[in-house]
Design an enzyme around this catalytic site. Structure first.
Site, PDB file in Angstrom:
ATOM      1  N   HIS A   1      33.998   0.542  14.150  1.00 59.42           N
ATOM      2  CA  HIS A   1      34.437   1.691  13.343  1.00 59.42           C
ATOM      3  C   HIS A   1      35.859   2.047  13.772  1.00 59.42           C
ATOM      4  O   HIS A   1      36.069   2.591  14.845  1.00 59.42           O
ATOM      5  CB  HIS A   1      33.449   2.849  13.595  1.00 59.42           C
ATOM      6  CG  HIS A   1      33.824   4.140  12.945  1.00 59.42           C
ATOM      7  ND1 HIS A   1      33.254   5.343  13.312  1.00 59.42           N
ATOM      8  CD2 HIS A   1      34.690   4.428  11.943  1.00 59.42           C
ATOM      9  CE1 HIS A   1      33.764   6.316  12.577  1.00 59.42           C
ATOM     10  NE2 HIS A   1      34.646   5.791  11.740  1.00 59.42           N
TER      11      HIS A   1
ATOM     12  N   ASP B   1      33.490   2.425  18.591  1.00 56.69           N
ATOM     13  CA  ASP B   1      34.465   3.351  18.009  1.00 56.69           C
ATOM     14  C   ASP B   1      35.866   3.078  18.527  1.00 56.69           C
ATOM     15  O   ASP B   1      36.126   3.173  19.728  1.00 56.69           O
ATOM     16  CB  ASP B   1      34.083   4.795  18.368  1.00 56.69           C
ATOM     17  CG  ASP B   1      32.863   5.269  17.600  1.00 56.69           C
ATOM     18  OD1 ASP B   1      32.926   5.258  16.360  1.00 56.69           O
ATOM     19  OD2 ASP B   1      31.865   5.629  18.241  1.00 56.69           O
TER      20      ASP B   1
ATOM     21  N   HIS C   1      27.466   0.057  17.736  1.00 54.33           N
ATOM     22  CA  HIS C   1      28.562   0.755  17.062  1.00 54.33           C
ATOM     23  C   HIS C   1      29.703   0.963  18.061  1.00 54.33           C
ATOM     24  O   HIS C   1      29.523   1.555  19.122  1.00 54.33           O
ATOM     25  CB  HIS C   1      28.039   2.096  16.536  1.00 54.33           C
ATOM     26  CG  HIS C   1      29.007   2.872  15.711  1.00 54.33           C
ATOM     27  ND1 HIS C   1      29.234   2.621  14.372  1.00 54.33           N
ATOM     28  CD2 HIS C   1      29.808   3.920  16.035  1.00 54.33           C
ATOM     29  CE1 HIS C   1      30.125   3.488  13.907  1.00 54.33           C
ATOM     30  NE2 HIS C   1      30.503   4.277  14.891  1.00 54.33           N
TER      31      HIS C   1
ATOM     32  N   MET D   1      30.746  10.154   7.221  1.00 52.15           N
ATOM     33  CA  MET D   1      30.860  10.857   8.506  1.00 52.15           C
ATOM     34  C   MET D   1      30.149  12.203   8.396  1.00 52.15           C
ATOM     35  O   MET D   1      30.355  12.950   7.429  1.00 52.15           O
ATOM     36  CB  MET D   1      32.329  11.103   8.869  1.00 52.15           C
ATOM     37  CG  MET D   1      33.116   9.875   9.308  1.00 52.15           C
ATOM     38  SD  MET D   1      32.422   8.962  10.715  1.00 52.15           S
ATOM     39  CE  MET D   1      32.392  10.222  12.007  1.00 52.15           C
TER      40      MET D   1
ATOM     41  N   ASP E   1      27.123   8.937  10.676  1.00 51.01           N
ATOM     42  CA  ASP E   1      27.682   8.909  12.039  1.00 51.01           C
ATOM     43  C   ASP E   1      28.120  10.314  12.444  1.00 51.01           C
ATOM     44  O   ASP E   1      29.002  10.899  11.813  1.00 51.01           O
ATOM     45  CB  ASP E   1      28.878   7.941  12.037  1.00 51.01           C
ATOM     46  CG  ASP E   1      29.501   7.770  13.411  1.00 51.01           C
ATOM     47  OD1 ASP E   1      28.935   8.255  14.401  1.00 51.01           O
ATOM     48  OD2 ASP E   1      30.576   7.122  13.482  1.00 51.01           O
TER      49      ASP E   1
ATOM     50  N   MET F   1      39.808   4.296  18.315  1.00 49.71           N
ATOM     51  CA  MET F   1      40.595   5.476  17.923  1.00 49.71           C
ATOM     52  C   MET F   1      42.056   5.287  18.312  1.00 49.71           C
ATOM     53  O   MET F   1      42.333   4.693  19.360  1.00 49.71           O
ATOM     54  CB  MET F   1      40.061   6.716  18.638  1.00 49.71           C
ATOM     55  CG  MET F   1      38.605   6.993  18.334  1.00 49.71           C
ATOM     56  SD  MET F   1      38.031   8.414  19.266  1.00 49.71           S
ATOM     57  CE  MET F   1      36.310   8.445  18.779  1.00 49.71           C
TER      58      MET F   1
ATOM     59  N   SER G   1      26.091   4.189  19.564  1.00 46.62           N
ATOM     60  CA  SER G   1      27.551   4.246  19.690  1.00 46.62           C
ATOM     61  C   SER G   1      27.909   4.273  21.168  1.00 46.62           C
ATOM     62  O   SER G   1      27.599   5.239  21.876  1.00 46.62           O
ATOM     63  CB  SER G   1      28.083   5.503  18.998  1.00 46.62           C
ATOM     64  OG  SER G   1      29.389   5.755  19.444  1.00 46.62           O
TER      65      SER G   1
ATOM     66  N   MET H   1      39.020   4.172  13.621  1.00 45.97           N
ATOM     67  CA  MET H   1      39.596   5.460  13.206  1.00 45.97           C
ATOM     68  C   MET H   1      41.081   5.406  13.527  1.00 45.97           C
ATOM     69  O   MET H   1      41.535   5.888  14.589  1.00 45.97           O
ATOM     70  CB  MET H   1      38.900   6.598  13.983  1.00 45.97           C
ATOM     71  CG  MET H   1      37.492   6.871  13.492  1.00 45.97           C
ATOM     72  SD  MET H   1      36.448   7.669  14.730  1.00 45.97           S
ATOM     73  CE  MET H   1      35.841   6.225  15.595  1.00 45.97           C
TER      74      MET H   1
HETATM   75  C1  DX5 Z   1      32.848  10.110  16.310  1.00 48.50           C
HETATM   76  C2  DX5 Z   1      32.366   8.679  16.406  1.00 48.50           C
HETATM   77  C3  DX5 Z   1      30.899   8.569  16.611  1.00 48.50           C
HETATM   78  C4  DX5 Z   1      30.377   9.209  17.878  1.00 48.50           C
HETATM   79  C5  DX5 Z   1      29.022   9.776  17.548  1.00 48.50           C
HETATM   80  O1  DX5 Z   1      34.158  10.129  15.904  1.00 48.50           O
HETATM   81  O2  DX5 Z   1      32.689   7.975  15.227  1.00 48.50           O
HETATM   82  O3  DX5 Z   1      30.447   7.228  16.480  1.00 48.50           O
HETATM   83  O4  DX5 Z   1      30.271   8.347  18.962  1.00 48.50           O
HETATM   84  O5  DX5 Z   1      28.538  10.490  18.632  1.00 48.50           O
HETATM   85  P1  DX5 Z   1      27.284  11.447  18.551  1.00 48.50           P
HETATM   86  O6  DX5 Z   1      26.115  10.634  18.059  1.00 48.50           O
HETATM   87  O7  DX5 Z   1      27.120  11.917  19.958  1.00 48.50           O
HETATM   88  O8  DX5 Z   1      27.625  12.554  17.585  1.00 48.50           O
HETATM   89 ZN    ZN Z   2      31.701   6.014  14.849  1.00 45.64          ZN
END
Ligand code: DX5
Ligand code: ZN
Length: 227
Positions: free
Chosen positions: A66, A35, A33, A137, A175, A37, A8, A68
């Site tokens: 991903h 993310d 991956h 999650m 994740d 947001m 990620s 969010m």
């Molecule tokens: C959290 C993200 C993850 C995050 C995971 O909301 O969706 O993908 O980057 O990070 P680690 O592996 O450090 O928990």
């Molecule tokens: Zn993620």
């Protein structure tokens, strides 16, 4: 069913983003991956379409995006055009989840559905056959570097059982809080697509990928022998 380690990039050093992606690719990773947001569905904002489009020019890694965000339907076309291969939306964020999965497929992407730790598996009951991947999650989304939530292990185990009963070869992604210790737990429970942020980008990237990939390959070999 294939196993994947998905670094990620939220945990990467954004000043050296290209170089760090190069490093994971050279270490044999196939998926990235990413993310996204919106500051509403989760408290903070990360990156957007221009970052994905820019990275797409330099790497052929599989882009696992991903999202969010609340009601993400209007974002799907832009992320698909920017180069997403898989788009995962949150079940809790979509009033018309069935339609949103359809929109992702119409854009030529694979569709994933994510659920938060507190969301029951029953949310997936009717869409299991429609989605290409389910993301369980294992932390509350929004930030990297959080601690793995133990009760999520049982959700992964029950989801794998549910998929087997329906004879679906489902990709189950996890994740949040995955590291050299917790990875054993999620593999044993039935996850095959493993996201890791800080456990990959914190410290020596090559060494981290080698260790995590090594654990996954060992697990695959022993699972093959058990069959
Ligand atoms: C959290 C993200 C993850 C995050 C995971 O909301 O969706 O993908 O980057 O990070 P680690 O592996 O450090 O928990
Ligand atoms: Zn993620």
């Amino acid at each position: 069913m294939e196993y994947q380690l998905c670094p990620s990039i939220l945990a990467a050093d954004f000043w050296r983003l290209g170089e760090e992606i190069d490093e994971v690719e050279k270490a044999g990773v196939k998926w990235l991956h990413i993310d996204i947001m919106d500051g509403r569905f989760v408290p903070t904002i990360s990156m957007g379409v221009p970052v994905v489009a820019s990275l797409r020019k330099y790497t052929s890694l599989f882009f696992d995006v991903h999202i969010m965000a609340e009601e993400p339907a209007h974002l799907i076309r832009d992320f698909a055009r920017a180069g997403a291969d898989m788009i995962t939306v949150h079940g809790e964020a979509c009033l018309h989840l069935d339609r949103t999965i359809g929109l992702i497929h119409e854009q030529g992407c694979k569709a994933g559905v994510a659920i938060n730790p507190a969301t029951p598996l029953s949310m997936l009951e009717n869409i299991l056959e429609l989605a290409d991947m389910i993301l369980i999650m294992t932390v509350n989304p929004g930030f990297g570097g959080q601690k793995y939530i133990d009760y999520c292990t049982e959700k992964v185990r029950r989801l794998r059982k549910m998929a087997e009963e329906r004879e679906i070869s489902l990709d189950i992604q996890v994740d949040g809080g995955i590291n050299r210790e917790t990875i054993h737990t999620v593999l044993d429970a039935g996850a095959n697509v493993i996201v890791a942020g800080s456990a990959v980008f914190g410290g020596d990237i090559r060494e981290n990928v080698n260790i995590l990939k090594g654990i996954i390959e060992e697990y695959e070999d022993s699972a093959g022998m058990r069959r």
